[in-house]
Design a protein around this motif. Structure first.
Motif, PDB file in Angstrom:
ATOM      1  N   VAL A   2      63.098  20.764  36.326  1.00 63.53           N
ATOM      2  CA  VAL A   2      62.660  21.181  35.005  1.00 63.53           C
ATOM      3  C   VAL A   2      61.777  22.400  35.167  1.00 63.53           C
ATOM      4  O   VAL A   2      60.783  22.369  35.890  1.00 63.53           O
ATOM      5  N   SER A   3      62.164  23.476  34.506  1.00 65.55           N
ATOM      6  CA  SER A   3      61.363  24.685  34.655  1.00 65.55           C
ATOM      7  C   SER A   3      60.444  24.863  33.453  1.00 65.55           C
ATOM      8  O   SER A   3      60.692  24.351  32.373  1.00 65.55           O
ATOM      9  N   CYS A   4      59.389  25.587  33.707  1.00 61.04           N
ATOM     10  CA  CYS A   4      58.380  25.850  32.694  1.00 61.04           C
ATOM     11  C   CYS A   4      57.988  27.314  32.806  1.00 61.04           C
ATOM     12  O   CYS A   4      58.139  27.925  33.866  1.00 61.04           O
ATOM     13  N   ARG A   5      57.501  27.870  31.737  1.00 60.18           N
ATOM     14  CA  ARG A   5      57.121  29.268  31.717  1.00 60.18           C
ATOM     15  C   ARG A   5      55.658  29.388  31.337  1.00 60.18           C
ATOM     16  O   ARG A   5      55.220  28.797  30.362  1.00 60.18           O
ATOM     17  N   ALA A   6      54.904  30.161  32.116  1.00 58.14           N
ATOM     18  CA  ALA A   6      53.493  30.381  31.838  1.00 58.14           C
ATOM     19  C   ALA A   6      53.264  31.847  31.488  1.00 58.14           C
ATOM     20  O   ALA A   6      53.858  32.730  32.099  1.00 58.14           O
ATOM     21  N   LYS A   7      52.413  32.077  30.512  1.00 60.41           N
ATOM     22  CA  LYS A   7      52.121  33.434  30.036  1.00 60.41           C
ATOM     23  C   LYS A   7      50.728  33.844  30.515  1.00 60.41           C
ATOM     24  O   LYS A   7      49.762  33.109  30.331  1.00 60.41           O
ATOM     25  N   TYR A   8      50.649  35.032  31.126  1.00 64.28           N
ATOM     26  CA  TYR A   8      49.378  35.566  31.608  1.00 64.28           C
ATOM     27  C   TYR A   8      49.216  37.008  31.132  1.00 64.28           C
ATOM     28  O   TYR A   8      50.197  37.731  30.974  1.00 64.28           O
ATOM     29  N   ILE A   9      47.983  37.416  30.948  1.00 65.56           N
ATOM     30  CA  ILE A   9      47.658  38.814  30.674  1.00 65.56           C
ATOM     31  C   ILE A   9      47.185  39.415  31.998  1.00 65.56           C
ATOM     32  O   ILE A   9      46.328  38.843  32.678  1.00 65.56           O
ATOM     33  N   VAL A  10      47.742  40.560  32.357  1.00 62.39           N
ATOM     34  CA  VAL A  10      47.390  41.218  33.615  1.00 62.39           C
ATOM     35  C   VAL A  10      46.030  41.901  33.440  1.00 62.39           C
ATOM     36  O   VAL A  10      45.817  42.666  32.503  1.00 62.39           O
ATOM     37  N   VAL A  11      45.109  41.576  34.361  1.00 62.85           N
ATOM     38  CA  VAL A  11      43.760  42.152  34.330  1.00 62.85           C
ATOM     39  C   VAL A  11      43.489  42.896  35.631  1.00 62.85           C
ATOM     40  O   VAL A  11      44.215  42.751  36.619  1.00 62.85           O
ATOM     41  N   ASP A  12      42.411  43.662  35.628  1.00 62.89           N
ATOM     42  CA  ASP A  12      42.009  44.430  36.799  1.00 62.89           C
ATOM     43  C   ASP A  12      41.687  43.482  37.952  1.00 62.89           C
ATOM     44  O   ASP A  12      41.248  42.348  37.745  1.00 62.89           O
ATOM     45  N   ASN A  13      41.912  43.935  39.194  1.00 63.95           N
ATOM     46  CA  ASN A  13      41.560  43.148  40.372  1.00 63.95           C
ATOM     47  C   ASN A  13      40.044  43.074  40.458  1.00 63.95           C
ATOM     48  O   ASN A  13      39.380  44.085  40.619  1.00 63.95           O
ATOM     49  N   LEU A  14      39.503  41.877  40.341  1.00 58.20           N
ATOM     50  CA  LEU A  14      38.054  41.701  40.392  1.00 58.20           C
ATOM     51  C   LEU A  14      37.683  41.117  41.751  1.00 58.20           C
ATOM     52  O   LEU A  14      38.223  40.098  42.170  1.00 58.20           O
ATOM     53  N   ALA A  15      36.741  41.771  42.408  1.00 57.49           N
ATOM     54  CA  ALA A  15      36.342  41.351  43.754  1.00 57.49           C
ATOM     55  C   ALA A  15      35.780  39.929  43.752  1.00 57.49           C
ATOM     56  O   ALA A  15      35.997  39.164  44.677  1.00 57.49           O
ATOM     57  N   LEU A  54      45.942  42.106  38.757  1.00 53.85           N
ATOM     58  CA  LEU A  54      47.020  43.074  38.919  1.00 53.85           C
ATOM     59  C   LEU A  54      47.738  42.906  40.256  1.00 53.85           C
ATOM     60  O   LEU A  54      48.970  42.870  40.303  1.00 53.85           O
ATOM     61  N   ASN A  55      46.978  42.753  41.359  1.00 47.54           N
ATOM     62  CA  ASN A  55      47.619  42.646  42.676  1.00 47.54           C
ATOM     63  C   ASN A  55      48.489  41.388  42.779  1.00 47.54           C
ATOM     64  O   ASN A  55      49.547  41.402  43.385  1.00 47.54           O
ATOM     65  N   GLU A  56      48.083  40.280  42.147  1.00 49.64           N
ATOM     66  CA  GLU A  56      48.873  39.050  42.183  1.00 49.64           C
ATOM     67  C   GLU A  56      50.116  39.162  41.288  1.00 49.64           C
ATOM     68  O   GLU A  56      51.161  38.603  41.586  1.00 49.64           O
ATOM     69  N   SER A  57      49.994  39.915  40.188  1.00 52.63           N
ATOM     70  CA  SER A  57      51.127  40.071  39.267  1.00 52.63           C
ATOM     71  C   SER A  57      52.277  40.845  39.896  1.00 52.63           C
ATOM     72  O   SER A  57      53.426  40.704  39.472  1.00 52.63           O
ATOM     73  N   LYS A  58      51.989  41.638  40.929  1.00 49.28           N
ATOM     74  CA  LYS A  58      53.031  42.447  41.582  1.00 49.28           C
ATOM     75  C   LYS A  58      54.102  41.575  42.237  1.00 49.28           C
ATOM     76  O   LYS A  58      55.214  42.019  42.453  1.00 49.28           O
ATOM     77  N   LYS A  59      53.770  40.294  42.524  1.00 47.27           N
ATOM     78  CA  LYS A  59      54.756  39.372  43.090  1.00 47.27           C
ATOM     79  C   LYS A  59      55.876  39.078  42.086  1.00 47.27           C
ATOM     80  O   LYS A  59      56.962  38.673  42.472  1.00 47.27           O
ATOM     81  N   TYR A  60      55.574  39.282  40.803  1.00 49.35           N
ATOM     82  CA  TYR A  60      56.514  38.895  39.751  1.00 49.35           C
ATOM     83  C   TYR A  60      57.154  40.080  39.028  1.00 49.35           C
ATOM     84  O   TYR A  60      58.009  39.895  38.177  1.00 49.35           O
ATOM     85  N   GLY A  61      56.725  41.287  39.356  1.00 50.31           N
ATOM     86  CA  GLY A  61      57.308  42.456  38.705  1.00 50.31           C
ATOM     87  C   GLY A  61      56.349  43.632  38.727  1.00 50.31           C
ATOM     88  O   GLY A  61      55.257  43.560  39.278  1.00 50.31           O
ATOM     89  N   ASP A  62      56.773  44.713  38.097  1.00 50.95           N
ATOM     90  CA  ASP A  62      55.963  45.932  38.045  1.00 50.95           C
ATOM     91  C   ASP A  62      55.137  45.909  36.759  1.00 50.95           C
ATOM     92  O   ASP A  62      55.624  46.267  35.688  1.00 50.95           O
ATOM     93  N   PHE A  63      53.891  45.456  36.871  1.00 51.23           N
ATOM     94  CA  PHE A  63      53.037  45.308  35.693  1.00 51.23           C
ATOM     95  C   PHE A  63      51.858  46.271  35.745  1.00 51.23           C
ATOM     96  O   PHE A  63      51.429  46.693  36.818  1.00 51.23           O
ATOM     97  N   LYS A  64      51.324  46.563  34.556  1.00 45.38           N
ATOM     98  CA  LYS A  64      50.106  47.361  34.406  1.00 45.38           C
ATOM     99  C   LYS A  64      49.060  46.474  33.742  1.00 45.38           C
ATOM    100  O   LYS A  64      49.387  45.454  33.120  1.00 45.38           O
ATOM    101  N   ILE A  65      47.796  46.876  33.828  1.00 48.92           N
ATOM    102  CA  ILE A  65      46.705  46.127  33.197  1.00 48.92           C
ATOM    103  C   ILE A  65      46.973  46.050  31.696  1.00 48.92           C
ATOM    104  O   ILE A  65      47.304  47.046  31.054  1.00 48.92           O
ATOM    105  N   GLY A  66      46.854  44.847  31.146  1.00 51.83           N
ATOM    106  CA  GLY A  66      47.097  44.622  29.726  1.00 51.83           C
ATOM    107  C   GLY A  66      48.493  44.097  29.421  1.00 51.83           C
ATOM    108  O   GLY A  66      48.741  43.603  28.321  1.00 51.83           O
TER     109      GLY A  66
END
Length: 192
Positions: free
Chosen positions: A1-14, A26-38
């Motif tokens: 059973v698959s599920c979908r989660a929605k996230y907003i891409v934010v700046d990499n915070l130390a 942002l750096n983690e979102s790159k695993k799932y596609g080419d995303f920009k902040i927001g």
């Protein structure tokens, strides 16, 4: 059973200071596609595969489930109560909140919210007792209580006068202006 989660891409915070239920760095979102902040990043995962389902995802599934149930309920509540905005309702106080607000038991197993701001200063409503309230607003998209009540609004006095005084209800006497400081004074200008 698959599920979908929605996230907003934010700046990499130390320091990792982001909302991990709703945001993804942002750096983690790159695993799932080419995303920009927001951007919105949708992540698909199998809820039956324990290895791919961290505790964070389990919490998120529960949060999404509760949110969807609230949304469905709020639409029903909105459809029933929105046409009644501006009405006076006689209802029972369910409980007092710590912040001076009240939960009000309305008809049809619905509950309204009377904030401290919409209460009459110095008035203490008792649980189990019935009072009159103005249905001030009904919010279709609400995380809390969708039915907002008031006892301090000028329209509360206006509607009470209309209900209680036949000459105002019939239009024989017209209420021109109401000025009110709830709990202290109310001035009404009328004409016939």
């Amino acid at each position: 059973v698959s599920c979908r989660a929605k996230y907003i891409v934010v700046d990499n915070l130390a320091d990792g200071d982001y909302d991990d239920f709703n945001e993804i760095p942002l750096n983690e979102s790159k695993k799932y596609g080419d995303f920009k902040i927001g951007d919105v990043c949708w992540i698909d995962f199998d809820i039956l595969d324990e290895k791919n389902l961290p505790k964070q995802q389990i919490s998120q599934i529960l949060q999404i489930f509760k949110q969807k149930l609230n949304e469905i309920n709020n639409v029903k509540v909105y459809d029933i109560w929105a046409p009644r905005i501006g009405e006076i309702i006689y209802a029972e106080v369910e409980k007092n909140e710590r912040n001076g607000a009240y939960i009000i038991n309305l008809e049809n197993n619905n509950f309204g919210f009377l904030s401290k701001k919409e209460s009459i200063p110095g008035e203490e409503l008792k649980p189990g007792h019935k009072y009159q309230f103005l249905i001030k607003d009904v919010k279709e998209h609400s995380k809390g209580w969708p039915i907002i009540l008031s006892r301090a609004d000028v329209d509360f006095v206006k509607k009470l006068l209309d209900v209680e005084i036949p000459e105002i209800h019939s239009g024989e006497i017209k209420v021109n202006v109401i000025k009110r400081i709830a709990g202290f004074k109310t001035k009404i200008a009328v004409s016939n």
